[in-house]
Enzyme design. Structure first.
Site, short mmCIF file in Angstrom:
data_model
loop_
_atom_site.label_atom_id
_atom_site.label_comp_id
_atom_site.label_asym_id
_atom_site.label_seq_id
_atom_site.Cartn_x
_atom_site.Cartn_y
_atom_site.Cartn_z
N LYS A 81 46.54 46.85 41.52
CA LYS A 81 47.47 46.04 42.32
C LYS A 81 47.87 44.78 41.56
CE LYS A 81 45.90 47.71 46.80
NZ LYS A 81 45.31 47.36 48.12
N GLY A 82 46.98 44.24 40.74
CA GLY A 82 47.30 43.03 39.97
C GLY A 82 46.43 41.88 40.42
N ARG A 122 37.43 37.66 40.72
CA ARG A 122 36.73 38.50 41.72
C ARG A 122 36.48 37.71 43.00
NH1 ARG A 122 38.11 41.11 37.88
NH2 ARG A 122 39.84 41.24 39.31
N ASP A 160 43.87 46.21 28.88
CA ASP A 160 44.05 45.61 30.21
C ASP A 160 45.40 44.90 30.26
OD1 ASP A 160 41.52 46.40 31.01
OD2 ASP A 160 40.60 44.44 30.72
N ARG A 191 46.40 53.16 33.84
CA ARG A 191 45.52 52.75 34.94
C ARG A 191 46.39 51.94 35.89
NH1 ARG A 191 41.87 48.20 33.25
NH2 ARG A 191 40.36 49.68 32.47
N THR A 246 41.38 51.05 42.12
CA THR A 246 41.42 50.32 43.39
C THR A 246 40.13 50.54 44.17
OG1 THR A 246 42.69 49.95 45.43
CG2 THR A 246 42.53 52.22 44.69
N HIS A 247 39.85 49.58 45.10
CA HIS A 247 38.74 49.76 46.04
C HIS A 247 39.29 49.92 47.45
CE1 HIS A 247 37.82 46.89 42.79
NE2 HIS A 247 36.80 47.70 42.60
N LYS A 297 51.27 40.99 50.52
CA LYS A 297 50.33 42.06 50.20
C LYS A 297 50.84 43.43 50.64
CE LYS A 297 45.62 43.65 51.13
NZ LYS A 297 45.66 44.62 50.07
C1 LIG Z 1 38.88 49.45 37.04
C2 LIG Z 1 39.76 48.29 37.33
C3 LIG Z 1 40.43 47.66 36.29
C4 LIG Z 1 41.29 46.60 36.55
N1 LIG Z 1 42.06 46.09 35.53
C5 LIG Z 1 42.99 45.16 35.82
C6 LIG Z 1 43.92 44.72 34.83
O1 LIG Z 1 43.91 45.17 33.68
N2 LIG Z 1 44.84 43.78 35.19
C7 LIG Z 1 44.90 43.27 36.47
O2 LIG Z 1 45.78 42.44 36.76
N3 LIG Z 1 44.03 43.66 37.42
C8 LIG Z 1 43.09 44.59 37.12
N4 LIG Z 1 42.23 45.01 38.12
C9 LIG Z 1 42.13 44.24 39.39
C10 LIG Z 1 43.14 44.69 40.42
O3 LIG Z 1 44.44 44.30 40.00
C11 LIG Z 1 42.87 44.06 41.80
O4 LIG Z 1 42.93 42.67 41.69
C12 LIG Z 1 41.52 44.42 42.39
O5 LIG Z 1 41.18 45.74 42.11
C13 LIG Z 1 41.54 44.24 43.94
O6 LIG Z 1 42.50 45.06 44.51
P1 LIG Z 1 42.16 46.45 45.27
O7 LIG Z 1 43.10 47.47 44.74
O8 LIG Z 1 40.74 46.79 45.11
O9 LIG Z 1 42.60 46.27 46.74
P2 LIG Z 1 42.47 45.11 47.82
O10 LIG Z 1 43.45 45.45 48.85
O11 LIG Z 1 42.50 43.78 47.16
O12 LIG Z 1 41.01 45.33 48.37
C14 LIG Z 1 40.63 46.48 49.09
C15 LIG Z 1 39.17 46.36 49.48
O13 LIG Z 1 38.37 46.42 48.31
C16 LIG Z 1 37.26 45.54 48.40
N5 LIG Z 1 37.37 44.53 47.34
C17 LIG Z 1 38.43 44.30 46.53
N6 LIG Z 1 38.16 43.34 45.64
C18 LIG Z 1 36.89 42.95 45.88
C19 LIG Z 1 36.01 42.00 45.29
N7 LIG Z 1 36.39 41.25 44.29
N8 LIG Z 1 34.77 41.87 45.78
C20 LIG Z 1 34.35 42.64 46.81
N9 LIG Z 1 35.14 43.57 47.42
C21 LIG Z 1 36.37 43.72 46.97
C22 LIG Z 1 37.32 44.93 49.77
O14 LIG Z 1 36.55 45.75 50.62
C23 LIG Z 1 38.79 45.05 50.12
O15 LIG Z 1 39.01 45.05 51.50
C24 LIG Z 1 41.40 46.10 37.89
C25 LIG Z 1 40.74 46.73 38.93
C26 LIG Z 1 39.95 47.81 38.67
C27 LIG Z 1 39.28 48.49 39.82
#
Ligand SMILES: Cc1cc2nc3c(=O)[nH]c(=O)nc-3n(C[C@H](O)[C@H](O)[C@H](O)COP(=O)(O)OP(=O)(O)OC[C@H]3O[C@@H](n4cnc5c(N)ncnc54)[C@H](O)[C@@H]3O)c2cc1C
Length: 312
Positions: free
Chosen positions: A190-191, A292, A136, A187, A229-230, A204
């Site tokens: 976004k961070g 989260r 990670d 992987r 990402t979600h 953003k």
């Molecule tokens: C498999 C995986 C591994 C990761 N590993 C790392 C890592 O090693 N280092 C690191 O810095 N970050 C890591 N992250 C976290 C990542 O950096 C983001 O902070 C996180 O994924 C939220 O960003 P997003 O891309 O989902 O988009 P966003 O634009 O933040 O969110 C898009 C949509 O996703 C949904 N969503 C997002 N987060 C949440 C939440 N917490 N609860 C409920 N709904 C939510 C909402 O519907 C939101 O509108 C990881 C994420 C994933 C999926």
């Protein structure tokens, strides 16, 4: 993802002793407790049970034993031994062999050489047993050293591992070219950390734009890239880009967090894509849990409702 002011607020809240006490007391104690929405449990048996349920939904998994920022070599050794035990438990269970870990959990803040040794011990056991190990990415202060350690071990022949890059950092597009040139897996996320604007995009929309640029490069030039990402817009873009470049769905995967957007996870599997769910577990769940919450203020209401229910 929130803007940097909100992230800063959550960073402060994460330091709160009272909140930590409340969360620790109520967050995980029953199967319906609020922290269990994001964390599979406090022990490996619970994580394996969660992994089986995810696999039954047609998805891949990665288990993450929570822990970070250890401050003594003894704690780093203990974390390494725990990871080795997790490996044995995974082998015995028959679930997919895939792990995620953090270098500060293995002692990076205490002594770099010891952290590398600890990682090597894990890879020595995991590699021959067919595991894939994802390192990670933590705060920007660790980006360069994480990549250096990764490159060194890669050079020593440890190839069943991958790294993470964050589109929020200005440097990441160059880092993507650097890791792609090695032939290693990335992987893309976004961070999750609060970063100063000297190193990261404060807005953003810029983080999203960088993510969009990077995901195209990852899909076209990467090596079995993981789109972590979600964000439905990014997922749509990834699907369109892959289709337009005749890149079949077996050449990359989507990754999402346990308990987040399960609807999207299912939709992608039904559409024929690979989806890996990142399953965190362990006693040190508070910092992960706070990140989260920080990503989505609505999650706070979910927690408050959970605490009130538990106290009744
Ligand atoms: C498999 C995986 C591994 C990761 N590993 C790392 C890592 O090693 N280092 C690191 O810095 N970050 C890591 N992250 C976290 C990542 O950096 C983001 O902070 C996180 O994924 C939220 O960003 P997003 O891309 O989902 O988009 P966003 O634009 O933040 O969110 C898009 C949509 O996703 C949904 N969503 C997002 N987060 C949440 C939440 N917490 N609860 C409920 N709904 C939510 C909402 O519907 C939101 O509108 C990881 C994420 C994933 C999926």
């Amino acid at each position: 993802m929130l803007d940097s002011a909100s992230k800063a607020l959550f960073h402060l809240v994460a330091q709160s002793g009272t909140l930590k006490k409340l969360a620790s007391r109520y967050g995980m104690r029953r199967t319906a407790s609020f922290a269990r929405r994001f964390i599979a449990g406090e022990n490996v048996a619970e994580a394996i049970e969660a992994a089986r349920a995810v696999q039954a939904r047609g998805m891949l998994i990665s288990l993450d034993l929570l822990g970070e920022s250890v401050t003594t070599l003894a704690a780093a050794d203990a974390a390494t031994r725990q990871y080795l035990d997790v490996i044995e438990a995974i082998i015995a269970s028959g679930i997919e062999r895939n792990l995620s870990l953090k270098l500060t959990q293995l002692g990076l803040d205490v002594d770099k050489a010891s952290a590398v040794d600890n990682l090597r011990k894990i890879l020595e056991r995991a590699g021959p047993a067919g595991f894939f190990v994802r390192i990670d990415m933590e705060q920007s202060a660790y980006t360069e050293v994480t990549l250096e350690i990764f490159e060194t071990l890669w050079g020593h022949g440890y190839r069943q591992m991958g790294v993470v890059l964050q589109s929020s950092l200005y440097r990441s597009e160059q880092d993507l070219a650097r890791v792609n040139a090695l032939g290693a897996r990335v992987r893309l996320v976004k961070g999750a950390y609060k970063e100063p604007k000297s190193v990261a995009y404060p807005k953003k929309e810029d983080v999203d734009a960088a993510y969009a640029r990077m995901l195209k490069v990852l899909i076209t030039d990467g090596h079995y890239g993981a789109i972590g990402t979600h964000d439905p817009a990014m997922i749509e873009l990834a699907r369109d880009w892959a289709r337009a470049h005749a890149i079949t769905p077996d050449r990359f995967e989507f990754q999402m967090l346990y308990g987040v957007r399960r609807d999207l996870q299912t939709m992608l599997v039904n559409a024929g894509y690979r989806v890996r769910v990142y399953i965190p577990f362990g006693r040190e769940w508070f910092p992960y849990f706070m990140r989260r919450l920080g990503e989505r203020p609505a999650n706070i209401m979910f927690v408050i409702r959970g605490v009130l229910r538990e106290r009744r």
